[in-house]
Design a protein around this motif. Sequence first.
Motif, short mmCIF file in Angstrom:
data_model
loop_
_atom_site.label_atom_id
_atom_site.label_comp_id
_atom_site.label_asym_id
_atom_site.label_seq_id
_atom_site.Cartn_x
_atom_site.Cartn_y
_atom_site.Cartn_z
N TRP A 47 0.86 -1.18 0.00
CA TRP A 47 0.00 0.00 0.00
C TRP A 47 0.89 1.23 0.00
O TRP A 47 1.84 1.31 0.77
N PRO A 48 0.60 2.22 -0.83
CA PRO A 48 1.37 3.46 -0.75
C PRO A 48 1.03 4.21 0.54
O PRO A 48 -0.14 4.31 0.91
N VAL A 49 2.06 4.68 1.21
CA VAL A 49 1.88 5.46 2.43
C VAL A 49 2.43 6.86 2.15
O VAL A 49 3.60 7.01 1.79
N LYS A 50 1.57 7.85 2.29
CA LYS A 50 1.98 9.23 2.07
C LYS A 50 2.36 9.84 3.42
O LYS A 50 1.53 9.89 4.32
N PHE A 51 3.61 10.26 3.53
CA PHE A 51 4.08 10.86 4.77
C PHE A 51 4.15 12.38 4.62
O PHE A 51 4.63 12.91 3.62
N TYR A 52 3.64 13.06 5.65
CA TYR A 52 3.70 14.51 5.75
C TYR A 52 4.75 14.81 6.81
O TYR A 52 4.72 14.22 7.90
N VAL A 53 5.66 15.72 6.52
CA VAL A 53 6.75 16.03 7.43
C VAL A 53 6.45 17.34 8.15
O VAL A 53 6.24 18.37 7.50
N ALA A 54 6.41 17.29 9.48
CA ALA A 54 6.15 18.49 10.29
C ALA A 54 7.47 19.00 10.85
O ALA A 54 8.26 18.23 11.40
N LYS A 55 7.68 20.31 10.69
CA LYS A 55 8.91 20.93 11.17
C LYS A 55 8.60 22.14 12.03
O LYS A 55 7.58 22.80 11.83
N LYS A 56 9.48 22.39 12.96
CA LYS A 56 9.40 23.61 13.77
C LYS A 56 10.81 24.19 13.81
O LYS A 56 11.75 23.48 14.18
N ASP A 57 10.94 25.42 13.41
CA ASP A 57 12.25 26.08 13.34
C ASP A 57 13.25 25.27 12.51
O ASP A 57 14.43 25.18 12.84
N GLY A 58 12.76 24.64 11.44
CA GLY A 58 13.62 23.90 10.53
C GLY A 58 13.95 22.48 10.94
O GLY A 58 14.55 21.73 10.19
N GLU A 59 13.54 22.08 12.14
CA GLU A 59 13.81 20.72 12.64
C GLU A 59 12.55 19.86 12.53
O GLU A 59 11.45 20.33 12.82
N ILE A 60 12.74 18.61 12.16
CA ILE A 60 11.60 17.69 12.08
C ILE A 60 11.08 17.39 13.49
O ILE A 60 11.85 17.00 14.37
N TYR A 175 -0.26 -0.29 11.56
CA TYR A 175 1.00 -1.03 11.51
C TYR A 175 1.77 -0.69 10.24
O TYR A 175 2.98 -0.48 10.27
N ALA A 176 1.08 -0.62 9.10
CA ALA A 176 1.74 -0.31 7.83
C ALA A 176 2.43 1.04 7.89
O ALA A 176 3.57 1.19 7.42
N VAL A 177 1.78 2.04 8.49
CA VAL A 177 2.38 3.37 8.61
C VAL A 177 3.61 3.31 9.51
O VAL A 177 4.69 3.80 9.15
N SER A 178 3.49 2.70 10.69
CA SER A 178 4.61 2.65 11.63
C SER A 178 5.77 1.85 11.04
O SER A 178 6.92 2.28 11.10
N ALA A 179 5.48 0.68 10.48
CA ALA A 179 6.55 -0.16 9.92
C ALA A 179 7.26 0.53 8.77
O ALA A 179 8.49 0.47 8.66
N THR A 180 6.51 1.21 7.91
CA THR A 180 7.11 1.91 6.78
C THR A 180 7.98 3.06 7.26
O THR A 180 9.07 3.29 6.76
N CYS A 181 7.50 3.78 8.27
CA CYS A 181 8.27 4.89 8.83
C CYS A 181 9.57 4.37 9.44
O CYS A 181 10.65 4.89 9.14
N VAL A 182 9.49 3.36 10.28
CA VAL A 182 10.68 2.82 10.94
C VAL A 182 11.69 2.32 9.91
O VAL A 182 12.89 2.56 10.02
N GLU A 183 11.19 1.65 8.89
CA GLU A 183 12.07 1.09 7.86
C GLU A 183 12.74 2.18 7.01
O GLU A 183 13.83 1.98 6.50
N HIS A 184 12.10 3.33 6.89
CA HIS A 184 12.60 4.38 5.99
C HIS A 184 12.88 5.71 6.70
O HIS A 184 12.75 6.77 6.08
N LEU A 185 13.30 5.66 7.97
CA LEU A 185 13.53 6.90 8.72
C LEU A 185 14.55 7.81 8.03
O LEU A 185 14.35 9.02 7.95
N GLU A 186 15.62 7.24 7.52
CA GLU A 186 16.64 8.06 6.86
C GLU A 186 16.09 8.71 5.59
O GLU A 186 16.34 9.88 5.33
#
Length: 193
Positions: A47-60, A175-186
């Motif tokens: 399943w495609p998981v679309k991640f939105y990145v939240a930043k504050k003062d330039g930091e994730i 689970y799909a969202v968490s697993a995909t995030c953990v696997e692709h943190l970099e």
Amino acid sequence: SVVYASTAEAIQLNFQKRTSTALEQILPAFDNVPADETVTLVSKMSWPVKFYVAKKDGEIVGYAGEVVTPEGFSGDVTVMTSLKTDGTVDKVIVTASAETPGLGTVITDRKIRKTIVDLINGAAEAVGLPPNVYLDQYEGRRSEGTAWTVVNDGGDVDAKTGATITSRAVCGAVYAVSATCVEHLEELAKGAE
């Protein structure tokens, strides 16, 4: 085609508004526009998981992952999950579904509930996301490789009697969202630069 052409822009604006509202509800305070900083990855379930990145003062400060699972009782269920920077689940909401009212919606909906006692006592309005015991049970979980399953299937995630299919769908999506995030943190951190 005339009706489609005349309503397409309004539909798109409503979708963007719904997404922005959901991101504001589940992400920690941010000063960027997460909808402008997205990364789409494919989960282990394809399943495609679309991640939105939240930043504050330039930091994730966190991520929100959105996935559409076709495994709901009445069709697709769209789940948005906020994650801490290490992939730990923070909050879960269901942004779209067609589940059965009173059964599947017990799993998917977050509704403010007032009792007659609250009304008599003049209880203050709750701030933040309304509680949902089925969605709140994911808070603090982090994928460690083994898929999460509901109690009916030998796992430790509570399911609603009469809405087991919806419970499984939401469980699989989170689970799909968490697993995909953990696997692709970099990748997520680099894609957000």
